[in-house]
Write a protein that holds these residues in place. Structure first.
Motif, PDB file in Angstrom:
ATOM      1  N   ALA A   1      -3.328   3.335   1.767  1.00 27.33           N
ATOM      2  CA  ALA A   1      -3.018   3.890   0.444  1.00 27.33           C
ATOM      3  C   ALA A   1      -1.515   3.919   0.126  1.00 27.33           C
ATOM      4  CB  ALA A   1      -3.610   5.285   0.314  1.00 27.33           C
ATOM      5  N   TYR A   2      -0.858   2.789   0.239  1.00 24.46           N
ATOM      6  CA  TYR A   2       0.563   2.651  -0.114  1.00 24.46           C
ATOM      7  C   TYR A   2       1.493   3.520   0.727  1.00 24.46           C
ATOM      8  CZ  TYR A   2      -1.386   0.365  -4.200  1.00 24.46           C
ATOM      9  OH  TYR A   2      -2.082  -0.463  -5.032  1.00 24.46           O
ATOM     10  N   LEU A   3       1.044   3.984   1.864  1.00 28.38           N
ATOM     11  CA  LEU A   3       1.889   4.815   2.719  1.00 28.38           C
ATOM     12  C   LEU A   3       3.098   4.037   3.233  1.00 28.38           C
ATOM     13  CD1 LEU A   3       2.237   7.564   4.089  1.00 28.38           C
ATOM     14  CD2 LEU A   3       0.910   6.682   6.007  1.00 28.38           C
ATOM     15  N   GLN A   4       2.880   2.791   3.611  1.00 27.19           N
ATOM     16  CA  GLN A   4       3.986   1.980   4.114  1.00 27.19           C
ATOM     17  C   GLN A   4       5.042   1.737   3.038  1.00 27.19           C
ATOM     18  OE1 GLN A   4       2.258  -1.564   5.740  1.00 27.19           O
ATOM     19  NE2 GLN A   4       1.875  -0.607   7.722  1.00 27.19           N
ATOM     20  N   GLN A   5       4.615   1.508   1.819  1.00 29.95           N
ATOM     21  CA  GLN A   5       5.570   1.258   0.743  1.00 29.95           C
ATOM     22  C   GLN A   5       6.376   2.500   0.402  1.00 29.95           C
ATOM     23  OE1 GLN A   5       2.408   0.220   0.665  1.00 29.95           O
ATOM     24  NE2 GLN A   5       2.590  -1.997   0.553  1.00 29.95           N
ATOM     25  N   ILE A   6       5.750   3.658   0.465  1.00 28.60           N
ATOM     26  CA  ILE A   6       6.453   4.913   0.177  1.00 28.60           C
ATOM     27  C   ILE A   6       7.522   5.173   1.231  1.00 28.60           C
ATOM     28  CG2 ILE A   6       6.176   7.410   0.014  1.00 28.60           C
ATOM     29  CD1 ILE A   6       3.368   6.826  -1.194  1.00 28.60           C
ATOM     30  N   VAL A   7       7.165   5.023   2.492  1.00 26.05           N
ATOM     31  CA  VAL A   7       8.132   5.248   3.577  1.00 26.05           C
ATOM     32  C   VAL A   7       9.220   4.184   3.533  1.00 26.05           C
ATOM     33  CG1 VAL A   7       8.408   5.358   6.081  1.00 26.05           C
ATOM     34  CG2 VAL A   7       6.434   6.437   4.999  1.00 26.05           C
ATOM     35  N   LEU A   8       8.860   2.962   3.207  1.00 28.89           N
ATOM     36  CA  LEU A   8       9.845   1.895   3.084  1.00 28.89           C
ATOM     37  C   LEU A   8      10.826   2.178   1.946  1.00 28.89           C
ATOM     38  CD1 LEU A   8      10.593  -0.826   4.318  1.00 28.89           C
ATOM     39  CD2 LEU A   8       9.126  -1.898   2.617  1.00 28.89           C
ATOM     40  N   PHE A   9      10.364   2.755   0.865  1.00 30.36           N
ATOM     41  CA  PHE A   9      11.239   3.140  -0.233  1.00 30.36           C
ATOM     42  C   PHE A   9      12.263   4.176   0.227  1.00 30.36           C
ATOM     43  CE2 PHE A   9      12.123   6.217  -3.643  1.00 30.36           C
ATOM     44  CZ  PHE A   9      12.833   5.402  -4.501  1.00 30.36           C
ATOM     45  N   PHE A  10      11.820   5.200   0.967  1.00 37.06           N
ATOM     46  CA  PHE A  10      12.752   6.215   1.469  1.00 37.06           C
ATOM     47  C   PHE A  10      13.756   5.605   2.453  1.00 37.06           C
ATOM     48  CE2 PHE A  10       9.348   9.304   0.261  1.00 37.06           C
ATOM     49  CZ  PHE A  10      10.082   9.921  -0.738  1.00 37.06           C
ATOM     50  N   ALA A  11      13.313   4.651   3.256  1.00 35.39           N
ATOM     51  CA  ALA A  11      14.227   3.982   4.180  1.00 35.39           C
ATOM     52  C   ALA A  11      15.281   3.188   3.418  1.00 35.39           C
ATOM     53  CB  ALA A  11      13.448   3.072   5.116  1.00 35.39           C
ATOM     54  N   LEU A  12      14.870   2.513   2.355  1.00 40.64           N
ATOM     55  CA  LEU A  12      15.833   1.756   1.563  1.00 40.64           C
ATOM     56  C   LEU A  12      16.825   2.670   0.851  1.00 40.64           C
ATOM     57  CD1 LEU A  12      13.511  -0.994   0.073  1.00 40.64           C
ATOM     58  CD2 LEU A  12      15.328  -1.286   1.756  1.00 40.64           C
ATOM     59  N   VAL A  13      16.365   3.808   0.372  1.00 38.20           N
ATOM     60  CA  VAL A  13      17.275   4.770  -0.256  1.00 38.20           C
ATOM     61  C   VAL A  13      18.304   5.254   0.753  1.00 38.20           C
ATOM     62  CG1 VAL A  13      17.404   7.093  -1.244  1.00 38.20           C
ATOM     63  CG2 VAL A  13      15.680   5.491  -2.059  1.00 38.20           C
ATOM     64  N   LEU A  14      17.869   5.566   1.970  1.00 36.34           N
ATOM     65  CA  LEU A  14      18.803   6.033   2.994  1.00 36.34           C
ATOM     66  C   LEU A  14      19.779   4.937   3.407  1.00 36.34           C
ATOM     67  CD1 LEU A  14      16.511   8.204   5.283  1.00 36.34           C
ATOM     68  CD2 LEU A  14      18.343   8.975   3.784  1.00 36.34           C
ATOM     69  N   ILE A  15      19.301   3.704   3.510  1.00 40.21           N
ATOM     70  CA  ILE A  15      20.193   2.622   3.929  1.00 40.21           C
ATOM     71  C   ILE A  15      21.222   2.316   2.843  1.00 40.21           C
ATOM     72  CG2 ILE A  15      19.003   0.523   3.146  1.00 40.21           C
ATOM     73  CD1 ILE A  15      20.164   0.908   6.685  1.00 40.21           C
ATOM     74  N   ILE A  16      20.902   2.610   1.592  1.00 40.66           N
ATOM     75  CA  ILE A  16      21.875   2.446   0.507  1.00 40.66           C
ATOM     76  C   ILE A  16      22.837   3.627   0.462  1.00 40.66           C
ATOM     77  CG2 ILE A  16      22.098   2.399  -2.010  1.00 40.66           C
ATOM     78  CD1 ILE A  16      19.540   0.674  -2.021  1.00 40.66           C
ATOM     79  N   LEU A  17      22.345   4.837   0.730  1.00 43.59           N
ATOM     80  CA  LEU A  17      23.203   6.016   0.665  1.00 43.59           C
ATOM     81  C   LEU A  17      24.205   6.102   1.820  1.00 43.59           C
ATOM     82  CD1 LEU A  17      20.852   8.879  -0.548  1.00 43.59           C
ATOM     83  CD2 LEU A  17      22.728   7.789  -1.772  1.00 43.59           C
ATOM     84  N   ALA A  18      23.890   5.510   2.967  1.00 43.63           N
ATOM     85  CA  ALA A  18      24.792   5.588   4.127  1.00 43.63           C
ATOM     86  C   ALA A  18      26.173   5.007   3.813  1.00 43.63           C
ATOM     87  CB  ALA A  18      24.160   4.915   5.336  1.00 43.63           C
ATOM     88  N   PRO A  19      26.281   3.780   3.327  1.00 41.72           N
ATOM     89  CA  PRO A  19      27.629   3.283   3.015  1.00 41.72           C
ATOM     90  C   PRO A  19      28.253   3.966   1.799  1.00 41.72           C
ATOM     91  CG  PRO A  19      26.010   1.593   2.562  1.00 41.72           C
ATOM     92  CD  PRO A  19      25.292   2.719   3.195  1.00 41.72           C
ATOM     93  N   VAL A  20      27.427   4.446   0.872  1.00 41.89           N
ATOM     94  CA  VAL A  20      27.974   5.145  -0.297  1.00 41.89           C
ATOM     95  C   VAL A  20      28.707   6.407   0.146  1.00 41.89           C
ATOM     96  CG1 VAL A  20      27.338   6.439  -2.370  1.00 41.89           C
ATOM     97  CG2 VAL A  20      26.339   4.194  -1.947  1.00 41.89           C
ATOM     98  N   VAL A  21      28.110   7.153   1.062  1.00 43.73           N
ATOM     99  CA  VAL A  21      28.752   8.368   1.573  1.00 43.73           C
ATOM    100  C   VAL A  21      30.022   8.019   2.333  1.00 43.73           C
ATOM    101  CG1 VAL A  21      28.477  10.281   3.209  1.00 43.73           C
ATOM    102  CG2 VAL A  21      26.629   9.710   1.640  1.00 43.73           C
ATOM    103  N   LEU A  22      29.959   6.975   3.137  1.00 41.07           N
ATOM    104  CA  LEU A  22      31.125   6.586   3.928  1.00 41.07           C
ATOM    105  C   LEU A  22      32.269   6.096   3.035  1.00 41.07           C
ATOM    106  CD1 LEU A  22      31.827   6.488   6.905  1.00 41.07           C
ATOM    107  CD2 LEU A  22      31.132   4.112   6.920  1.00 41.07           C
ATOM    108  N   VAL A  23      31.970   5.293   2.049  1.00 38.77           N
ATOM    109  CA  VAL A  23      33.004   4.779   1.146  1.00 38.77           C
ATOM    110  C   VAL A  23      33.578   5.900   0.285  1.00 38.77           C
ATOM    111  CG1 VAL A  23      33.368   3.279  -0.859  1.00 38.77           C
ATOM    112  CG2 VAL A  23      32.184   2.417   1.139  1.00 38.77           C
ATOM    113  N   SER A  24      32.730   6.803  -0.178  1.00 39.71           N
ATOM    114  CA  SER A  24      33.244   7.911  -0.995  1.00 39.71           C
ATOM    115  C   SER A  24      34.142   8.834  -0.171  1.00 39.71           C
ATOM    116  CB  SER A  24      32.099   8.700  -1.622  1.00 39.71           C
ATOM    117  OG  SER A  24      31.329   9.329  -0.628  1.00 39.71           O
TER     118      SER A  24
END
Length: 84
Positions: free
Chosen positions: A42-65
């Motif tokens: 029931a789309y569980l993999q896609q939901i968790v994958l979305f959260f992983a992508l958000v975190l992988i995008i936020l990691a460099p944003v926090v570091l650069v800021s």
């Protein structure tokens, strides 16, 4: 409120680096969980994958800021007092 967020100190820089590393490691763990642990249900993999992508995008944003806050004028005087 915004001025308070722009206050940079030794502890704030360390916290930014630690939070960035935690986001990166959490994203990697979520990617691994999607690949090896989670069932195709029931789309569980896609939901968790979305959260992983958000975190992988936020990691460099926090570091650069954090870096950009350290190079603004007036930050050098505050950072010279840091014990490394």
């Amino acid at each position: 409120m915004v001025h308070r967020l722009l206050i940079l100190g030794c502890r704030t820089m360390r916290d930014g680096v630690v939070v960035s590393a935690i986001f990166f490691v959490a994203a990697l763990l979520l990617f691994m969980a999607v690949r090896f642990v989670l069932p195709d249900l029931a789309y569980l993999q896609q939901i968790v994958l979305f959260f992983a992508l958000v975190l992988i995008i936020l990691a460099p944003v926090v570091l650069v800021s954090t870096f950009l806050l350290s190079v603004i004028p007036g930050a050098r005087e505050k950072l010279e007092k840091c014990e490394h």
